[in-house]
Design a protein around this motif. Structure first.
Motif, PDB file in Angstrom:
ATOM      1  N   GLU A 208       0.760  -1.222  -0.019  1.00  0.00           N
ATOM      2  CA  GLU A 208      -0.123   0.025  -0.087  1.00  0.00           C
ATOM      3  C   GLU A 208       0.854   1.291  -0.017  1.00  0.00           C
ATOM      4  N   GLY A 209       0.207   2.333  -0.498  1.00  0.00           N
ATOM      5  CA  GLY A 209       0.811   3.751  -0.234  1.00  0.00           C
ATOM      6  C   GLY A 209       1.699   3.945  -1.488  1.00  0.00           C
ATOM      7  N   THR A 210       2.224   5.171  -1.810  1.00  0.00           N
ATOM      8  CA  THR A 210       2.984   5.628  -2.807  1.00  0.00           C
ATOM      9  C   THR A 210       4.254   6.057  -2.596  1.00  0.00           C
ATOM     10  N   GLN A 211       4.870   6.247  -3.580  1.00  0.00           N
ATOM     11  CA  GLN A 211       6.489   6.832  -3.373  1.00  0.00           C
ATOM     12  C   GLN A 211       6.259   8.390  -3.445  1.00  0.00           C
ATOM     13  N   THR A 212       6.988   8.989  -2.851  1.00  0.00           N
ATOM     14  CA  THR A 212       7.120  10.423  -3.264  1.00  0.00           C
ATOM     15  C   THR A 212       7.475  10.688  -4.518  1.00  0.00           C
ATOM     16  N   PRO A 213       7.179  12.019  -5.102  1.00  0.00           N
ATOM     17  CA  PRO A 213       7.972  11.993  -6.417  1.00  0.00           C
ATOM     18  C   PRO A 213       9.566  11.938  -6.650  1.00  0.00           C
ATOM     19  N   ILE A 214      10.199  12.382  -5.426  1.00  0.00           N
ATOM     20  CA  ILE A 214      11.634  12.580  -5.314  1.00  0.00           C
ATOM     21  C   ILE A 214      11.918  10.946  -5.229  1.00  0.00           C
ATOM     22  N   GLU A 215      11.422  10.280  -4.652  1.00  0.00           N
ATOM     23  CA  GLU A 215      11.502   8.814  -4.414  1.00  0.00           C
ATOM     24  C   GLU A 215      11.627   8.305  -5.751  1.00  0.00           C
ATOM     25  N   SER A 216      10.740   8.513  -6.388  1.00  0.00           N
ATOM     26  CA  SER A 216      10.462   7.688  -7.776  1.00  0.00           C
ATOM     27  C   SER A 216      11.519   8.312  -8.700  1.00  0.00           C
ATOM     28  N   LEU A 217      11.827   9.360  -8.729  1.00  0.00           N
ATOM     29  CA  LEU A 217      12.856   9.859  -9.484  1.00  0.00           C
ATOM     30  C   LEU A 217      14.183   9.207  -9.311  1.00  0.00           C
ATOM     31  N   ASP A 218      14.505   9.275  -7.829  1.00  0.00           N
ATOM     32  CA  ASP A 218      15.660   8.365  -7.472  1.00  0.00           C
ATOM     33  C   ASP A 218      15.546   6.749  -7.634  1.00  0.00           C
ATOM     34  N   ARG A 219      14.457   6.117  -7.589  1.00  0.00           N
ATOM     35  CA  ARG A 219      14.406   4.854  -7.945  1.00  0.00           C
ATOM     36  C   ARG A 219      14.398   4.688  -9.238  1.00  0.00           C
ATOM     37  N   GLY A 220      13.848   5.326  -9.961  1.00  0.00           N
ATOM     38  CA  GLY A 220      13.562   5.052 -11.204  1.00  0.00           C
ATOM     39  C   GLY A 220      12.595   3.938 -11.766  1.00  0.00           C
ATOM     40  N   ARG A 221      11.548   3.799 -10.690  1.00  0.00           N
ATOM     41  CA  ARG A 221      10.713   2.501 -10.900  1.00  0.00           C
ATOM     42  C   ARG A 221       9.663   2.942  -9.976  1.00  0.00           C
ATOM     43  N   GLY A 222       8.273   2.412 -10.517  1.00  0.00           N
ATOM     44  CA  GLY A 222       7.262   2.868  -9.676  1.00  0.00           C
ATOM     45  C   GLY A 222       5.995   2.034 -10.453  1.00  0.00           C
ATOM     46  N   SER A 223       4.914   2.130  -9.735  1.00  0.00           N
ATOM     47  CA  SER A 223       3.624   1.420 -10.093  1.00  0.00           C
ATOM     48  C   SER A 223       2.800   2.561 -10.860  1.00  0.00           C
ATOM     49  N   CYS A 224       1.806   2.303 -11.345  1.00  0.00           N
ATOM     50  CA  CYS A 224       0.831   3.341 -12.016  1.00  0.00           C
ATOM     51  C   CYS A 224       0.536   4.372 -11.142  1.00  0.00           C
ATOM     52  N   ARG A 225       0.274   4.107  -9.963  1.00  0.00           N
ATOM     53  CA  ARG A 225       0.078   5.392  -8.911  1.00  0.00           C
ATOM     54  C   ARG A 225       0.932   6.308  -8.561  1.00  0.00           C
ATOM     55  N   ASP A 226       2.274   5.784  -8.958  1.00  0.00           N
ATOM     56  CA  ASP A 226       3.617   6.627  -8.787  1.00  0.00           C
ATOM     57  C   ASP A 226       3.852   7.365 -10.101  1.00  0.00           C
ATOM     58  N   PHE A 227       3.456   6.658 -11.118  1.00  0.00           N
ATOM     59  CA  PHE A 227       3.566   7.650 -12.308  1.00  0.00           C
ATOM     60  C   PHE A 227       2.722   8.564 -12.256  1.00  0.00           C
ATOM     61  N   ALA A 228       1.233   8.336 -11.790  1.00  0.00           N
ATOM     62  CA  ALA A 228       0.307   9.477 -11.716  1.00  0.00           C
ATOM     63  C   ALA A 228       0.495  10.623 -10.647  1.00  0.00           C
ATOM     64  N   ILE A 229       1.543  10.240  -9.678  1.00  0.00           N
ATOM     65  CA  ILE A 229       1.577  11.244  -8.644  1.00  0.00           C
ATOM     66  C   ILE A 229       2.870  11.947  -9.068  1.00  0.00           C
ATOM     67  N   LEU A 230       3.791  11.512  -9.784  1.00  0.00           N
ATOM     68  CA  LEU A 230       4.942  12.352 -10.273  1.00  0.00           C
ATOM     69  C   LEU A 230       4.564  13.306 -11.340  1.00  0.00           C
ATOM     70  N   PHE A 231       3.793  12.748 -12.089  1.00  0.00           N
ATOM     71  CA  PHE A 231       3.127  13.409 -13.217  1.00  0.00           C
ATOM     72  C   PHE A 231       2.363  14.959 -12.548  1.00  0.00           C
ATOM     73  N   ALA A 232       1.530  14.656 -12.001  1.00  0.00           N
ATOM     74  CA  ALA A 232       0.535  15.679 -11.311  1.00  0.00           C
ATOM     75  C   ALA A 232       1.438  16.646 -10.557  1.00  0.00           C
ATOM     76  N   GLU A 233       2.385  16.166  -9.709  1.00  0.00           N
ATOM     77  CA  GLU A 233       3.325  16.988  -8.947  1.00  0.00           C
ATOM     78  C   GLU A 233       4.084  17.847  -9.680  1.00  0.00           C
ATOM     79  N   ALA A 234       4.589  17.263 -10.991  1.00  0.00           N
ATOM     80  CA  ALA A 234       5.489  18.120 -11.816  1.00  0.00           C
ATOM     81  C   ALA A 234       4.485  19.042 -12.478  1.00  0.00           C
ATOM     82  N   VAL A 235       3.377  18.837 -12.851  1.00  0.00           N
ATOM     83  CA  VAL A 235       2.420  19.927 -13.345  1.00  0.00           C
ATOM     84  C   VAL A 235       2.253  20.956 -12.593  1.00  0.00           C
TER      85      VAL A 235
END
Length: 286
Positions: free
Chosen positions: A165-192
């Protein structure tokens, strides 16, 4: 027009009988011009009293209240709908928003509120710097900029199935370079949002009859993506997991500023601390 049937079953198992607190269910799709709900049934066992309401975002929320004790909780949502989205949509963006940066009206800005503000800490401005790397030229085309960020997310992250459960923070996603669809969505929304553009997270289902989409299982599965508010065009769907735009193969169930507010089933129980034995989720899309 595409006719779709979806069955979404969640089963919780307990080692000993427990008393269930009221459970919050977000399983009914959001109807729109492109999505007509033909039927929806919700079956809950043990027997429960179900009350419906709409939350602050207009999502249909059912609250199931129970009596007595049980060692199994089963929730099954069955629905039929017609989906009429265009796979090659044309967006009637207002002249004032054709190029970035653009400015929302005072009314739009007030109504967007937190949807236009970053929800995750970015003290060093790393995410904003990353997002601004896609702003090329003094006045780039707004839609092309949003597409570039969506594609940038899919290039920055490798898709992974993550059951926790839960999501990675956008920075965690960028650092890991991996993620589920919810991590993709969070990174995109936060970047926008870091560019002062309003965005919200969407949870629902991905319809994939060819079984070729990333994040899909068989002909469809649960999925998460984002919507961006652009004056004139309104809310535009962006699925960075699949580099797609528009909602022709997406069935939205609920929207919110953060994915944590979009759990399909949430609730608790009163019983032994180790009573919870596990859960099963099955989604069939046809």
């Amino acid at each position: 027009m595409t006719q779709i049937r979806i069955s979404h079953t969640t089963v919780y198992h307990y080692r000993t009988p427990v008393s269930l607190s009221p459970h919050r269910l977000m399983l009914r799709p959001r109807e729109s011009r492109e999505l007509q709900l033909m039927s929806h049934t919700l079956e809950v066992s043990p027997e429960a009293t179900v009350a419906w309401a709409h939350d602050v975002s207009g999502n249909a929320v059912a609250t199931a209240s129970f009596s007595g004790q049980t060692d199994v909780l089963r929730i099954e949502s069955k629905l039929e709908l017609d989906l009429t989205g265009n796979p090659w949509p044309i967006f009637n963006i207002a002249a004032s928003a054709l190029n970035y940066p653009f400015f929302y009206s005072n009314d739009d800005r007030a109504d967007l509120g937190a949807l236009a503000i970053q929800q995750y800490l970015d003290p060093m401005g790393r995410l904003q710097k990353w997002a601004r790397s896609f702003v090329r030229g003094p006045a780039p085309d707004t839609l092309e900029l949003l597409k570039a960020i969506s594609h940038g997310v899919s290039e920055a992250l490798q898709y992974e199935v993550r059951e926790s459960e839960g999501t990675q923070t956008p920075i965690e996603s960028l650092d890991r370079g991996r993620g589920s669809c919810r991590d993709f969505a969070i990174l995109f929304a936060e970047a926008v949002r870091s560019l002062d553009i309003g965005a919200r997270i969407v949870s629902g289902y991905l319809y994939d009859p060819q079984s070729t989409a990333t994040g899909s299982s068989g002909s469809g599965s649960t999925h998460a993506w984002a919507e961006v508010y652009v004056p004139g065009a309104g809310w535009i769907n962006f699925d960075p997991t699949n580099r797609s735009i528009g909602g022709f193969n997406l069935v939205p169930v609920a929207v919110a500023r953060d994915i944590t507010l979009l759990m399909p089933v949430s609730g608790s129980y009163v019983g032994a601390a180790d009573a919870f034995a596990g859960m099963e989720v099955e989604v069939r899309v046809s």
